[in-house]
Write an enzyme that holds these catalytic residues in place. Structure first.
Site, PDB file in Angstrom:
ATOM      1  N   ARG A  69      -2.026  -5.726  -3.157  1.00 25.27           N
ATOM      2  CA  ARG A  69      -1.360  -7.028  -3.040  1.00 25.27           C
ATOM      3  C   ARG A  69      -2.211  -8.051  -3.785  1.00 25.27           C
ATOM      4  O   ARG A  69      -3.431  -7.875  -3.912  1.00 25.27           O
ATOM      5  CB  ARG A  69      -1.228  -7.439  -1.573  1.00 25.27           C
ATOM      6  CG  ARG A  69      -0.432  -6.463  -0.704  1.00 25.27           C
ATOM      7  CD  ARG A  69      -0.430  -6.922   0.744  1.00 25.27           C
ATOM      8  NE  ARG A  69       0.343  -6.035   1.612  1.00 25.27           N
ATOM      9  CZ  ARG A  69      -0.163  -5.003   2.286  1.00 25.27           C
ATOM     10  NH1 ARG A  69      -1.468  -4.743   2.199  1.00 25.27           N
ATOM     11  NH2 ARG A  69       0.595  -4.246   3.040  1.00 25.27           N
ATOM     12  N   LYS A  80      -3.502  -6.519   5.243  1.00 26.02           N
ATOM     13  CA  LYS A  80      -2.917  -7.324   6.311  1.00 26.02           C
ATOM     14  C   LYS A  80      -3.558  -6.986   7.654  1.00 26.02           C
ATOM     15  O   LYS A  80      -3.844  -5.832   7.939  1.00 26.02           O
ATOM     16  CB  LYS A  80      -1.409  -7.083   6.384  1.00 26.02           C
ATOM     17  CG  LYS A  80      -0.638  -7.682   5.218  1.00 26.02           C
ATOM     18  CD  LYS A  80       0.857  -7.508   5.411  1.00 26.02           C
ATOM     19  CE  LYS A  80       1.637  -8.196   4.291  1.00 26.02           C
ATOM     20  NZ  LYS A  80       3.101  -8.018   4.469  1.00 26.02           N
ATOM     21  N   HIS A 111       3.439  -8.526  -7.319  1.00 25.97           N
ATOM     22  CA  HIS A 111       4.083  -7.554  -6.436  1.00 25.97           C
ATOM     23  C   HIS A 111       4.970  -6.589  -7.204  1.00 25.97           C
ATOM     24  O   HIS A 111       5.223  -5.469  -6.758  1.00 25.97           O
ATOM     25  CB  HIS A 111       4.881  -8.275  -5.351  1.00 25.97           C
ATOM     26  CG  HIS A 111       4.719  -7.660  -3.999  1.00 25.97           C
ATOM     27  ND1 HIS A 111       3.527  -7.700  -3.300  1.00 25.97           N
ATOM     28  CD2 HIS A 111       5.578  -6.943  -3.220  1.00 25.97           C
ATOM     29  CE1 HIS A 111       3.675  -7.058  -2.149  1.00 25.97           C
ATOM     30  NE2 HIS A 111       4.903  -6.592  -2.083  1.00 25.97           N
ATOM     31  N   ARG A 158       2.849  -3.765  -7.948  1.00 28.99           N
ATOM     32  CA  ARG A 158       2.674  -2.946  -6.738  1.00 28.99           C
ATOM     33  C   ARG A 158       3.886  -2.038  -6.527  1.00 28.99           C
ATOM     34  O   ARG A 158       3.743  -0.852  -6.226  1.00 28.99           O
ATOM     35  CB  ARG A 158       2.466  -3.874  -5.535  1.00 28.99           C
ATOM     36  CG  ARG A 158       2.300  -3.172  -4.195  1.00 28.99           C
ATOM     37  CD  ARG A 158       1.911  -4.228  -3.155  1.00 28.99           C
ATOM     38  NE  ARG A 158       2.119  -3.810  -1.778  1.00 28.99           N
ATOM     39  CZ  ARG A 158       1.234  -3.112  -1.057  1.00 28.99           C
ATOM     40  NH1 ARG A 158       0.098  -2.719  -1.611  1.00 28.99           N
ATOM     41  NH2 ARG A 158       1.489  -2.793   0.192  1.00 28.99           N
ATOM     42  N   HIS A 213       0.737   0.426   4.161  1.00 30.81           N
ATOM     43  CA  HIS A 213       1.906   0.140   4.981  1.00 30.81           C
ATOM     44  C   HIS A 213       1.692   0.672   6.395  1.00 30.81           C
ATOM     45  O   HIS A 213       1.314   1.834   6.580  1.00 30.81           O
ATOM     46  CB  HIS A 213       3.157   0.812   4.394  1.00 30.81           C
ATOM     47  CG  HIS A 213       3.712   0.115   3.202  1.00 30.81           C
ATOM     48  ND1 HIS A 213       4.544   0.729   2.286  1.00 30.81           N
ATOM     49  CD2 HIS A 213       3.552  -1.163   2.748  1.00 30.81           C
ATOM     50  CE1 HIS A 213       4.870  -0.126   1.346  1.00 30.81           C
ATOM     51  NE2 HIS A 213       4.282  -1.276   1.599  1.00 30.81           N
ATOM     52  N   TYR A 222      10.902   3.095  -1.452  1.00 32.62           N
ATOM     53  CA  TYR A 222      10.643   3.435  -2.854  1.00 32.62           C
ATOM     54  C   TYR A 222      11.281   4.764  -3.256  1.00 32.62           C
ATOM     55  O   TYR A 222      11.523   5.000  -4.432  1.00 32.62           O
ATOM     56  CB  TYR A 222       9.138   3.486  -3.113  1.00 32.62           C
ATOM     57  CG  TYR A 222       8.466   2.136  -2.983  1.00 32.62           C
ATOM     58  CD1 TYR A 222       8.626   1.169  -3.964  1.00 32.62           C
ATOM     59  CD2 TYR A 222       7.708   1.818  -1.865  1.00 32.62           C
ATOM     60  CE1 TYR A 222       8.036  -0.082  -3.845  1.00 32.62           C
ATOM     61  CE2 TYR A 222       7.117   0.576  -1.738  1.00 32.62           C
ATOM     62  CZ  TYR A 222       7.287  -0.364  -2.722  1.00 32.62           C
ATOM     63  OH  TYR A 222       6.707  -1.592  -2.593  1.00 32.62           O
TER      64      TYR A 222
END
Length: 304
Positions: free
Chosen positions: A143, A167, A238, A241, A264, A273
């Site tokens: 990110r 995150k 992004h 990414r 994730h 994806y």
């Protein structure tokens, strides 16, 4: 002016200890919006009031994703009140989450990614930095916040590994390819020393010696896109990414490994994806296989 709610402020203070700042700020905005519509503190809100609030948002044209986020914030808030004994029930718990319409992420083709990387060639300190940045975003799927927050000590060029903080403060290690490692090595040895006027720990620095910002990273990619003949407005961190994940899966990488590299928490997020790669695979099949090429419909002029 937002209503000052002690229960809300207490919830946000506890949330800051375990959640990312942007998540906490999102909770604040969503809960303060609910409080404004209520015209009072929200600790004693009922299920009917929450359902009415969501119905108002839906009537105003808010997306399913927005409604789901607002409901998630309310659930978390009332769960906290129940944990501290301020309330016995969670009025948001039994409300069904609005259905989200998930769009497929856009990606670069392998050729477009190559053109973007080639546009960053140069020997000046900033050119070496830009080349290392685009190689890292595409080669490790970071990110933009992770990339600009990466410290010099967070990369191991001998082992070709990047250690970043994602995150929620979760740390993960991502392997990088030879080209990305070489671009980083050139930047660290021949570019970064000329930018590092303030002895900063961050890997990526701006021309004044301070840490590169998110806005700076966006600007770099747009300039490279223009140089590469791509649409500048379409290129952002992004997108690289998304391209990283899609190209890995197209190359045969397993879903769980890609999930870990992207950081994730939910495998379902990574599974999105696979739909991109399935779509590309179908298009390639129908375009290339002689027995599978799409035939025009009878109404199509080409049918005659």
């Amino acid at each position: 002016m937002p209503i000052r709610d002690p229960d809300l402020e207490s919830f946000l203070a506890v949330s800051r200890a375990r959640l990312a700042p942007r998540t906490v700020e999102s909770y604040r905005r969503d809960l303060e919006d609910f409080a404004r519509r209520q015209g009072r503190g929200i600790a004693d809100a009922t299920t009917e009031e929450i359902e009415s609030y969501l119905a108002e948002l839906r009537a105003a044209g808010r997306s399913g994703a927005t409604l789901a986020r607002r409901l998630a914030a309310l659930r978390s808030f009332f769960r906290y009140l129940a944990l501290v004994g301020a309330r016995e029930d969670n009025p948001a718990a039994g409300i069904a989450s609005p259905r989200r319409t998930r769009t497929l992420p856009r990606t670069l083709s392998a050729g477009e990614a190559e053109r973007l990387i080639e546009a960053a060639t140069g020997v000046t300190p900033r050119a070496l930095r830009d080349g290392a940045l685009v190689e890292l975003l595409y080669g490790a799927g970071l990110r933009v916040s992770e990339a600009v927050g990466l410290e010099r000590a967070g990369i191991d060029l001998d082992e070709r590994l990047v250690r970043c903080v994602g995150k929620g403060g979760k740390e993960r290690v991502v392997p990088i390819g030879r080209r990305a490692a070489e671009a980083l090595r050139r930047y660290v040895s021949r570019g970064r020393p000329f930018l590092d006027r303030r002895h900063r720990p961050e890997l990526f620095l701006n021309s004044r010696g301070g840490p590169l910002t998110r806005a700076g990273a966006f600007l770099i990619l747009r300039k490279l896109a223009e140089r590469a003949g791509l649409e500048p407005g379409r290129i952002h961190p992004h997108l690289l990414r998304h391209s990283f994940a899609t190209h890995l899966l197209e190359g045969g990488a397993d879903l769980r490994s890609v999930q870990e590299m992207l950081g994730h928490a939910d495998l379902a997020t990574t599974e999105l994806y696979t739909h991109v790669t399935d779509k590309r695979r179908r298009e390639a099949y129908f375009d290339a296989h002689p027995h599978a090429r799409r035939r025009p419909s009878p109404e199509d002029p080409r049918a005659s």
